[in-house]
Design a protein around this motif. Structure first.
Motif, mmCIF file in Angstrom:
data_model
loop_
_atom_site.group_PDB
_atom_site.id
_atom_site.type_symbol
_atom_site.label_atom_id
_atom_site.label_comp_id
_atom_site.label_asym_id
_atom_site.label_seq_id
_atom_site.Cartn_x
_atom_site.Cartn_y
_atom_site.Cartn_z
ATOM 1 N N ASP A 1 8.912 11.764 -11.218
ATOM 2 C CA ASP A 1 10.284 12.157 -10.715
ATOM 3 C C ASP A 1 10.626 9.995 -10.692
ATOM 4 N N PRO A 2 11.492 10.460 -12.171
ATOM 5 C CA PRO A 2 11.540 8.852 -12.687
ATOM 6 C C PRO A 2 12.478 7.998 -11.917
ATOM 7 N N LEU A 3 13.652 8.736 -11.118
ATOM 8 C CA LEU A 3 14.265 8.187 -9.956
ATOM 9 C C LEU A 3 13.338 6.849 -9.153
ATOM 10 N N LEU A 4 12.663 7.922 -8.267
ATOM 11 C CA LEU A 4 11.912 6.975 -7.468
ATOM 12 C C LEU A 4 10.826 6.473 -8.215
ATOM 13 N N LEU A 5 10.216 6.441 -8.880
ATOM 14 C CA LEU A 5 9.623 5.388 -10.328
ATOM 15 C C LEU A 5 10.186 4.601 -9.433
ATOM 16 N N SER A 6 12.046 4.534 -10.339
ATOM 17 C CA SER A 6 13.011 3.308 -10.420
ATOM 18 C C SER A 6 12.601 2.119 -9.326
ATOM 19 N N PHE A 7 12.502 3.337 -7.804
ATOM 20 C CA PHE A 7 12.426 2.337 -6.635
ATOM 21 C C PHE A 7 11.089 1.513 -6.459
ATOM 22 N N THR A 8 9.840 2.298 -6.881
ATOM 23 C CA THR A 8 8.726 1.960 -5.996
ATOM 24 C C THR A 8 8.517 0.190 -7.191
ATOM 25 N N TRP A 9 9.477 0.591 -8.861
ATOM 26 C CA TRP A 9 8.600 -0.708 -9.182
ATOM 27 C C TRP A 9 9.055 -1.697 -8.719
ATOM 28 N N ARG A 10 10.787 -0.981 -8.876
ATOM 29 C CA ARG A 10 11.161 -2.030 -8.663
ATOM 30 C C ARG A 10 11.122 -2.915 -7.004
ATOM 31 N N HIS A 11 10.278 -2.775 -5.946
ATOM 32 C CA HIS A 11 10.274 -3.469 -5.005
ATOM 33 C C HIS A 11 8.501 -3.285 -4.440
ATOM 34 N N LEU A 12 7.633 -3.437 -5.454
ATOM 35 C CA LEU A 12 6.474 -3.957 -6.524
ATOM 36 C C LEU A 12 6.832 -5.069 -7.061
ATOM 37 N N ALA A 13 7.281 -5.333 -7.846
ATOM 38 C CA ALA A 13 7.664 -6.530 -8.041
ATOM 39 C C ALA A 13 8.225 -7.139 -7.644
ATOM 40 N N GLY A 14 8.817 -6.792 -6.278
ATOM 41 C CA GLY A 14 9.817 -7.732 -5.474
ATOM 42 C C GLY A 14 8.245 -8.672 -4.289
ATOM 43 N N LEU A 15 7.625 -8.006 -4.643
ATOM 44 C CA LEU A 15 6.221 -8.111 -3.620
ATOM 45 C C LEU A 15 5.525 -9.421 -4.448
ATOM 46 N N ALA A 16 6.049 -8.848 -5.676
ATOM 47 C CA ALA A 16 4.704 -9.816 -6.647
ATOM 48 C C ALA A 16 5.398 -11.019 -6.602
ATOM 49 N N ALA B 1 0.336 -1.317 -0.188
ATOM 50 C CA ALA B 1 -0.024 0.269 -0.251
ATOM 51 C C ALA B 1 0.454 1.546 0.089
ATOM 52 N N ALA B 2 1.290 1.251 0.761
ATOM 53 C CA ALA B 2 2.909 2.221 0.938
ATOM 54 C C ALA B 2 3.586 2.589 -0.745
ATOM 55 N N TYR B 3 4.085 1.373 -0.484
ATOM 56 C CA TYR B 3 5.020 1.267 -2.421
ATOM 57 C C TYR B 3 4.329 2.243 -3.430
ATOM 58 N N ARG B 4 2.933 2.035 -3.745
ATOM 59 C CA ARG B 4 2.035 2.389 -4.122
ATOM 60 C C ARG B 4 1.208 3.658 -4.505
ATOM 61 N N ARG B 5 1.001 4.383 -3.252
ATOM 62 C CA ARG B 5 0.719 5.921 -2.412
ATOM 63 C C ARG B 5 2.519 6.397 -3.527
ATOM 64 N N ALA B 6 3.891 5.901 -2.757
ATOM 65 C CA ALA B 6 4.506 6.518 -3.412
ATOM 66 C C ALA B 6 4.999 6.626 -4.811
ATOM 67 N N HIS B 7 4.327 4.788 -5.577
ATOM 68 C CA HIS B 7 4.434 4.711 -6.950
ATOM 69 C C HIS B 7 3.084 5.990 -7.560
ATOM 70 N N ALA B 8 2.176 6.630 -6.904
ATOM 71 C CA ALA B 8 1.333 7.295 -7.539
ATOM 72 C C ALA B 8 2.247 8.597 -7.412
ATOM 73 N N GLY B 9 2.762 9.434 -6.519
ATOM 74 C CA GLY B 9 3.184 10.216 -6.724
ATOM 75 C C GLY B 9 4.313 10.811 -6.791
ATOM 76 N N ALA B 10 5.105 9.816 -7.183
ATOM 77 C CA ALA B 10 6.063 9.337 -7.728
ATOM 78 C C ALA B 10 5.882 10.084 -9.691
ATOM 79 N N THR B 11 5.011 9.398 -9.730
ATOM 80 C CA THR B 11 3.849 9.361 -10.979
ATOM 81 C C THR B 11 3.103 11.166 -10.605
#
Length: 253
Positions: free
Chosen positions: A161-176, A147-157
């Protein structure tokens, strides 16, 4: 697993700072900011020193000194919230790298940042991401982390903020990947790697390659790990925690 920033600004100093940071030269990048006065420069310098701690496991004293300076120079709630966010990240890094257990300090600092930063503040997505790190790696609460990563992902979009998006993509993928969702994990890891390569974030590219290898079949997984290992050696063994992820999984007996 760290702070965010881009080269969007046309300030030659910021361009130089980014080039050094992206290659893991955090000390040199921070030194370039030493001559600049004010809260913004102090916060940026602190963020660099905190990121160095997370990537290298070293430099804790200098990061603490920088953080105290940033806290002292803070002029408003945004500055104070950003400083609290960095304090939380430094305490988190100390905890996950087994330097010293500062989990309570990390939670308290990020809670303070949440109270200080407005919901639409530019620093809010980074705060959400770091609260996700706490939930995933300290509290072992993957649903809260997601839930926190998804909020961060939406906020980075929203804040471009592409660099933060690279982190949110990676950590959401890790949970998947943790949930066995291979296609979703592969997509997220691929997006993270693409962004980091486009930005020239070299110090974050090896971890992105190694992460994607976890979701790919052979022989692609071996190729990705080999490329990650090459970059890891090129950067002098940074990030230090990556070494354990560069070995192929043990074969089943």
């Amino acid at each position: 697993m760290s702070g965010t920033g881009t080269t969007a600004e046309h300030d030659p100093l910021q361009t130089a700072v980014w080039r050094l940071r992206s290659r893991g030269c955090w000390t040199d990048a921070a030194a370039l900011l030493a001559s600049r006065a004010g809260a913004a420069a102090a916060l940026q310098r602190t963020a660099l020193l905190v990121e160095r701690c997370l990537f290298t496991g070293d430099g804790w004293g200098e990061a603490e000194d920088g953080l105290r300076t940033a806290e002292a120079l803070a002029e408003d709630d945004d500055d104070r919230g950003a400083a609290a966010c960095e304090r939380g990240q430094l305490a988190y890094a100390s905890t996950v790298l087994n330097v010293r257990d500062r989990a309570d300090e990390a939670r308290t600092a990020l809670g303070r940042a949440a109270a200080l930063l407005a919901p639409n503040a530019p620093g809010r997505p980074l705060l959400d991401f770091r609260r996700g790190l706490i939930a995933e790696h300290i509290a072992d609460s993957p649903q809260s982390a997601k839930a926190a990563y998804r909020r961060a992902h939406a906020g980075a979009t929203a804040h471009s903020d592409p660099l933060l998006l690279s982190f949110t993509w990676r950590h959401l993928a890790g949970l998947a990947l943790r949930d066995g969702e291979l296609a979703e994990a592969r997509h997220g890891f691929t997006e993270s790697l693409r962004i980091r390569e486009e930005l020239g974030y070299l110090v974050g590219t090896a971890p992105a390659l190694a992460a994607l290898a976890e979701a790919e079949p052979e022989p692609e997984a071996t190729r990705l790990r080999a490329e990650a290992s090459r970059l890891f050696r090129l950067l002098g063994g940074v990030p230090s925690w990556l070494a354990q992820h560069l070995q192929p999984p043990a074969a089943a007996v």
